[in-house]
Design an enzyme around this catalytic site. Structure first.
Site, PDB file in Angstrom:
ATOM      1  N   PRO B 128       0.827  -1.228   0.000  1.00  0.00           N
ATOM      2  CA  PRO B 128       0.000   0.000   0.000  1.00  0.00           C
ATOM      3  C   PRO B 128       0.855   1.269   0.000  1.00  0.00           C
ATOM      4  CG  PRO B 128      -0.805  -1.595   1.622  1.00  0.00           C
ATOM      5  CD  PRO B 128       0.537  -2.082   1.173  1.00  0.00           C
ATOM      6  N   TYR B 129       2.000   1.244   0.698  1.00  0.00           N
ATOM      7  CA  TYR B 129       2.918   2.389   0.670  1.00  0.00           C
ATOM      8  C   TYR B 129       3.409   2.622  -0.760  1.00  0.00           C
ATOM      9  CZ  TYR B 129       7.335   4.928   1.163  1.00  0.00           C
ATOM     10  OH  TYR B 129       8.365   5.822   1.010  1.00  0.00           O
ATOM     11  N   TYR B 130       3.735   1.545  -1.435  1.00  0.00           N
ATOM     12  CA  TYR B 130       4.184   1.666  -2.824  1.00  0.00           C
ATOM     13  C   TYR B 130       3.105   2.272  -3.721  1.00  0.00           C
ATOM     14  CZ  TYR B 130       8.913  -0.007  -3.253  1.00  0.00           C
ATOM     15  OH  TYR B 130      10.285  -0.082  -3.226  1.00  0.00           O
TER      16      TYR B 130
END
Lengths: 214, 214
Positions: B128-130
């Site tokens: 999700p950070y990516y």
């Protein structure tokens, strides 16, 4: 015209599939996440295909083949965390946009959320969700697809009235899911909604009339 | 040339501020989240300004005034949830992009993450950070700013070597934060990096040479 419904098992999705199936102008393909859902839809006589928004663009492209329109009414829902908001509501939506482009589908209808385009009016309680919807919508606008972004107010389960209010900016309001589903059907071929985005709440104007005057 | 450092109190940010302050070519303004950080930076002789990526575009525009470049090296970090990933790493970054445009800043350097442009290579553990980094980068590319997107590999705290490997696509690797900070300084005025994005890990080529051959 065959329409791919993404999020077909959702509360708006199911009603939309029913409306499209009952129409003489459309055929429908439901994109579903589990084998059981595929069976259930097939038993109801609906063409159904297995696929996940966490899958690849290639898989989603395959799902969109031979369709002339995609309706995105999927969402990770309130039961999962913001990790899924990023992976489904944002990245999943954009993968579906890319898949539509790859599959040669030209028409894309996105179900967003009221005022998602206006950062200052995002619902404070679910602000990260609004961020995800906002950026999915922005990327759709920048795509080559003929889009319509429908931004409904708070969703209700009560029966629809068939009457709505549509504008680029509306005060917060509510609308039955049934009326959202009907509005989606009404915009698919309605040229006045091509490459437009609008807020949608319950109102006084019949849906087919409201979508013609955008 | 005055450079606004967004995320100045972060681990790369602090080293970057030090490098810019020690250079004769640059002056630096640090954007900081707390009064205490502003005091601390001012005591070290650094121009510091209070502001938050959760604030408005207008506030961030004010912070960027009179700067000729913005470096975005902020991040919500691993201590907060994916709600903040959406609000800081994605929406905060895009607000800063919009603020740079409003303030008339033309140059924007984004610190991203290795292979953020390539969905199939996103780090599964922090997918999700990516996604958040990916979309912030995409919106920067679509902006009118003269961007450089630096996508470093795994960040290390050990001293830099001054030598790196740069390419559009690299296998996973590591790099000291000090070398990332030095690479940022090296790209600011380096025209061969204008409107380019690249992966960055430790390597064999001196930084100033590596950034000239992109």
């Amino acid at each position: 015209m065959k329409v791919l419904v993404v999020g077909a098992n959702g509360q708006i999705g199911k009603q939309l599939v029913g409306l499209l199936k009952g129409s003489s102008e459309y055929t429908v393909r439901a994109l579903l996440r589990t084998e059981q859902q595929v069976k259930d839809f097939e038993q109801l006589g609906v063409e159904a295909i297995l696929g996940s928004l966490e899958g690849t663009v290639e898989q989603l492209t395959e799902a969109a083949k031979d369709c002339e329109a995609v309706v995105f009414t999927a969402g990770s829902g309130g039961q999962t965390g913001y990790d899924k908001t990023l992976l489904i509501d944002l990245d999943g939506a954009v993968k579906m946009i890319e898949a539509a482009e790859s599959a040669g589908v030209k028409r894309f209808i996105m179900v967003s959320a009221i005022q998602a385009h206006n950062r200052n009016h995002w619902n404070e309680q679910i602000k990260p969700y609004y961020a995800a919807k906002h950026y999915a919508d922005r990327i759709l606008v920048q795509s080559k697809l003929t889009y319509t972004i429908i931004r409904p107010g708070g969703l209700l389960n009560e029966p629809g009235t068939g009457k709505v209010k549509i504008a680029e900016n509306l005060e917060r309001g509510f609308i039955p899911r049934e009326d959202v589903a009907k509005t989606i059907v009404a915009v698919i071929k309605e040229k006045s909604t091509y490459n437009k985005s609008f807020d949608l709440v319950s109102g006084e104007t019949p849906i087919t009339e409201a979508v013609q005057t955008i």
